[in-house]
Design a protein around this motif. Structure first.
Motif, mmCIF file in Angstrom:
data_model
loop_
_atom_site.group_PDB
_atom_site.id
_atom_site.type_symbol
_atom_site.label_atom_id
_atom_site.label_comp_id
_atom_site.label_asym_id
_atom_site.label_seq_id
_atom_site.Cartn_x
_atom_site.Cartn_y
_atom_site.Cartn_z
ATOM 1 N N GLY A 1 26.232 65.023 33.913
ATOM 2 C CA GLY A 1 25.804 66.059 34.858
ATOM 3 C C GLY A 1 24.744 66.953 34.245
ATOM 4 N N GLU A 2 24.874 68.255 34.493
ATOM 5 C CA GLU A 2 23.926 69.230 33.952
ATOM 6 C C GLU A 2 24.176 69.451 32.468
ATOM 7 N N PRO A 3 23.140 69.922 31.780
ATOM 8 C CA PRO A 3 23.369 70.272 30.374
ATOM 9 C C PRO A 3 24.289 71.485 30.264
ATOM 10 N N THR A 4 24.727 71.765 29.062
ATOM 11 C CA THR A 4 25.451 72.995 28.773
ATOM 12 C C THR A 4 24.406 74.100 28.687
ATOM 13 N N GLY B 1 19.231 74.906 28.189
ATOM 14 C CA GLY B 1 20.145 73.794 28.424
ATOM 15 C C GLY B 1 20.043 72.758 27.329
ATOM 16 N N PHE B 2 21.215 72.284 26.889
ATOM 17 C CA PHE B 2 21.273 71.267 25.850
ATOM 18 C C PHE B 2 22.435 70.329 26.130
ATOM 19 N N CYS B 3 22.378 69.153 25.524
ATOM 20 C CA CYS B 3 23.477 68.207 25.668
ATOM 21 C C CYS B 3 24.639 68.692 24.818
ATOM 22 N N GLY B 4 25.787 68.876 25.431
ATOM 23 C CA GLY B 4 26.965 69.334 24.724
ATOM 24 C C GLY B 4 27.562 68.292 23.793
ATOM 25 N N THR B 5 27.111 67.049 23.909
ATOM 26 C CA THR B 5 27.615 65.985 23.043
ATOM 27 C C THR B 5 26.720 65.785 21.821
ATOM 28 N N CYS B 6 25.423 65.538 22.035
ATOM 29 C CA CYS B 6 24.535 65.252 20.902
ATOM 30 C C CYS B 6 23.692 66.449 20.475
ATOM 31 N N GLY B 7 23.651 67.497 21.288
ATOM 32 C CA GLY B 7 22.938 68.715 20.917
ATOM 33 C C GLY B 7 21.463 68.764 21.274
ATOM 34 N N THR B 8 20.926 67.719 21.899
ATOM 35 C CA THR B 8 19.507 67.696 22.245
ATOM 36 C C THR B 8 19.146 68.865 23.155
ATOM 37 N N GLU C 1 20.924 57.352 22.000
ATOM 38 C CA GLU C 1 22.207 56.916 21.458
ATOM 39 C C GLU C 1 23.380 57.610 22.152
ATOM 40 N N CYS C 2 23.090 58.717 22.820
ATOM 41 C CA CYS C 2 24.116 59.468 23.550
ATOM 42 C C CYS C 2 23.991 59.172 25.047
ATOM 43 N N GLY C 3 22.903 59.624 25.656
ATOM 44 C CA GLY C 3 22.610 59.327 27.055
ATOM 45 C C GLY C 3 23.428 60.063 28.100
ATOM 46 N N LYS C 4 24.233 61.032 27.706
ATOM 47 C CA LYS C 4 25.074 61.734 28.691
ATOM 48 C C LYS C 4 24.256 62.556 29.681
ATOM 49 N N ILE C 5 23.188 63.196 29.193
ATOM 50 C CA ILE C 5 22.349 64.024 30.060
ATOM 51 C C ILE C 5 21.078 63.256 30.372
ATOM 52 N N ARG C 6 20.846 62.976 31.633
ATOM 53 C CA ARG C 6 19.634 62.326 32.124
ATOM 54 C C ARG C 6 19.150 63.120 33.323
#
Length: 149
Positions: free
Chosen positions: A72-75, A87-94, A23-28
């Motif tokens: 880009g890279e995770p946070t 490393g985690f997604c700064g938007t959805c927290g995964t 549902e987020c998809g920012k980090i791939r």
């Protein structure tokens, strides 16, 4: 599962893809290369950080990692300052990955961040890490599925 691509040596390394919540998809990302040490970590640290009694980690060659998403890279957060970053997604927290400072050869990927973790036989955990730190009730869990009734 994983796809196969030919490299310049003629061998066919496996390429796996993954990322944060769909549902987020920012980090791939994609990882290419052999699976290293698929295991469950039951340490108190992984439990506290993830909110789960264990985490399923898989190593891959750092050289085969490519961040492909628009984010880009995770946070990265130093969970053990100067030693390990997560490393985690700064938007959805995964939660996605872990890297150890001073070791640029392996990246730890949470198996559940991989797209086909549930059907890839190479990812089946081969050991339990830090069992002494497991929640005491974990040993009481029945590993067999309940019979349909």
């Amino acid at each position: 599962m994983s796809e196969t691509v030919a490299d310049v040596t003629g061998s066919s390394p496996e390429v796996r893809s993954g990322g944060c919540l769909p549902e987020c998809g920012k980090i791939r990302f994609t990882v290419t290369g052999p699976v290293d040490d698929p295991h469950l970590c039951i340490c108190a640290h992984c439990g506290k950080r993830s909110g789960a009694p264990f985490q399923w980690w898989v190593g891959f060659p750092m050289a085969g990692l490519k961040w492909t998403g628009e984010g880009g890279e995770p946070t990265w957060f130093d969970t053990y300052p100067g030693k390990t970053a997560r490393g985690f997604c700064g938007t959805c927290g995964t939660h996605i990955a872990a890297r150890d400072y001073g070791d640029d050869t392996i990246i730890g990927i949470l198996a559940t961040a991989l797209d086909h973790h549930d059907t890839d036989p190479a990812l089946v955990p081969t050991n339990l890490n830090r069992v002494a730190e497991a929640a005491p009730w974990l040993a009481q869990c029945d590993p067999q599925p309940a019979a349909a009734g």
